[in-house]
Write an enzyme that holds these catalytic residues in place. Sequence first.
Site, PDB file in Angstrom:
ATOM      1  N   ASN A 209       0.829  -1.199   0.000  1.00 62.72           N
ATOM      2  CA  ASN A 209       0.000   0.000   0.000  1.00 62.72           C
ATOM      3  C   ASN A 209       0.866   1.253   0.000  1.00 62.72           C
ATOM      4  OD1 ASN A 209      -2.697   1.400   0.551  1.00 62.72           O
ATOM      5  ND2 ASN A 209      -1.491   2.095   2.307  1.00 62.72           N
ATOM      6  N   GLU A 210       0.653   2.122  -0.958  1.00 64.94           N
ATOM      7  CA  GLU A 210       1.266   3.449  -1.042  1.00 64.94           C
ATOM      8  C   GLU A 210       2.769   3.423  -0.721  1.00 64.94           C
ATOM      9  OE1 GLU A 210      -1.288   5.951   1.362  1.00 64.94           O
ATOM     10  OE2 GLU A 210      -2.852   5.915  -0.173  1.00 64.94           O
ATOM     11  N   PRO A 211       3.549   2.722  -1.535  1.00 70.89           N
ATOM     12  CA  PRO A 211       4.974   2.503  -1.230  1.00 70.89           C
ATOM     13  C   PRO A 211       5.811   3.775  -1.152  1.00 70.89           C
ATOM     14  CG  PRO A 211       4.437   1.795  -3.469  1.00 70.89           C
ATOM     15  CD  PRO A 211       3.137   2.026  -2.774  1.00 70.89           C
ATOM     16  N   HIS A 312      -4.533   5.473  -6.152  1.00 74.67           N
ATOM     17  CA  HIS A 312      -5.501   6.052  -5.229  1.00 74.67           C
ATOM     18  C   HIS A 312      -5.812   7.483  -5.636  1.00 74.67           C
ATOM     19  CE1 HIS A 312      -3.941   3.057  -1.963  1.00 74.67           C
ATOM     20  NE2 HIS A 312      -4.526   2.459  -2.980  1.00 74.67           N
TER      21      HIS A 312
END
Length: 756
Positions: A209-211, A312
Amino acid sequence: MHFHRKFAGVIAGIVTLTCLAHPAAAVYAEAAGSYSMNVSVDLSKDKKEISPYIYGINQYGNTNNYKNVTVNAVRQGGNRYTGYNWETNWSNAGEDWVNSSDTNIGDLSNGPGYAAKKLSGECEEYNVPYKITTLQMAGYVAADKLGQVTETAPSDRWNKVYFRKNSELQLEPDLTDNAVYMDEYINYLVKTLGDSTTSTGIQGYSLDNEPFLWNDTHPMLHPEECTADELIEKSIELSKVIKEIDPNAEVYGPALWGMLACIQAGTSENYTDPKWESIKNNYNWYLDYYLESMANAEKESGKRLLDVVDVHYYSQDCSTDDGKLQAARSLYDESYVENSWLQPYFGGYFPLIPKIQESIDKYYPGTKIAISEYNLADIANEKVTGKNVISAIAETEALGAFADNGVYFATYWGTLPECPYVESAINLYTNYDGKGASFGDTLVQAKTDDLSKAAAFAAIDGNDDSDVGVILSNKDKTASENAVITIDGSASDYKSAVVYAITQDSSEIRIIDVQNNVSGNKVEVELPPLSVAHVVISDELTDKTEYEEPDITVKETVYNVNDLATSADGSYLIPLGDKKNLKEIKFALNSYSTEGSAYYSGGGGLCFSKLTPISGGEEFWGFKTVNFSNGQTEIVVPFDEYYTDSNQDEVKSVVGDTEAQWQPGWWKFSEKQGDTGSDIVVNYTTVTLVYEYDGETGLVGDVNGDGKIDVSDVVALSKWLANIEANIDPKLADVIADDCVNIFDLAALKRKVMKG
């Protein structure tokens, strides 16, 4: 008004009654004028298949996001899952909560892979066909549940993540090796839930998630910025593992946090990735490089390793209502200029979805698009904005944009039970009549004169155009919209139209117009200011009728906190009274920080000791969370069927208790004092029980609140009038409705019982 016990003293406590009507369309009477809008629908133009998985939600922690909404997809992800240890179910909150490692997702006692098993069970219960979970890729996960972590990995507070175990995969993972294996996790899920082709299996896997925010969101776990190549190399390696174990599962990546992350690798102003800096001029944005790298990896491995490119989206133009009303246009409208900080520097990357599609077409054709987190309102104030019709207008336009631009998967991020307008906006597509009727599966061309005032999307089922659904909004704050919907390109002769709408007046979907005199394939619809509708146009007459506002009586019982009894453990005891008609419990409070914290919060629990699962099972203790944040003066807790048990699972249950145990001080948090919140002072003042009665069905005479009127009510009222301890509801004891309770009410109640 106040009830008095004539001849027998004064009632203990304070009881306030108010009767509130809900006049339909009252707000529209003050609307200033109207405007005309042409809406054209052409069934002869190109048609597009709509992916059913754009109607999705995020699991969103322990909140039951499913209970009021019909969806086809669920994502299990977010910051909590970057540090999730599938072997023990312990997870790390990162900066969301003082880098705490704890049992927020589950505990060792829940068994391995509890999060995904819980997801599978929830989707089975709510008939959700598609689900994805998150795999850990940042490098480390929680090694314990001991709370705040202050040491960066590697340390004994963290277990290292390996993609491959390189030995036999076990269904009982080794808890002593200080390591967590992703191949063992995927194998465990396939063996216990079934593979991605089964209804209980996991259909998709998200590559963390959202690296590019790991160093911000999880500084103890991944303190350095994730580089452009680190993300790509890890994505390729983990994708290969997924495809080897579950070949039909779909891989989602890179789960970037927004447009800026698509443009440049990393987020810090003081950090530059040397590799990316040396090649970035060869690409339009970072997403090009990522897609090209994944395409090259497919050529080398002989199998597709990225099925869905995932980004996102949180609107950056949501500080005003005007911005929220237009926010969805940044996703798909070439003519729209967003009023945000992004526009001056990155305006060339709008609209976002077509820009992503351009990259796919050039670098990795066939890749699908996912928007696995999105919110077009101010996410920091979602509990407020989700209760506003503007959020419904924005949500319906976003879903239309997803359909029109070929998005494969989309899941809303937010606490849906507290955002009823967003729930209804999704249902306007998936279950607009409350009986399963939905927007068509094939999009047809639809447009309005002015997208700033009204957006329109139309659909049919397959090639059957006997029914045409048109989603149409009115973004004007004061003027009604006189829309003329013209349908071209069809041999059908349309005869009727039913208008299902969400308005300022109510978050519920209601029928505001029924027409059985449609002619010339034109439908005239009047939409109130700030509303959105699903207009169902049919070649047959309809038997639907317009919504009629029920004669609802609202009654409130107010208790001063200081007048409530307490239990041995210090809990306040709140008499529930007429549970059948109890709708919500409101807590009035004031709070402050002695240190001047800019942000603080706290909460407690509304507890019940006698809960019986509706699906069957033993009686259990459970609760509803009572939370507040700074500036909040009232907490509203619904008295519905959903209660959280000791495993942090919401269970649909019936309350057997006659009173609720209210524990107001479970936790406090502030920016000054962290999770101790010792600088926070909160004072609760009153507790209000809100009852709703439909017409005359208030069961006046049911003084003991057991749902029926019989001799036990006579006995209870007799004792109460004689100053003998008895549990009664005074508002239901006023049988002759003279605003007081006395022996004349007792006589009337006796006659009522004798008549049966």
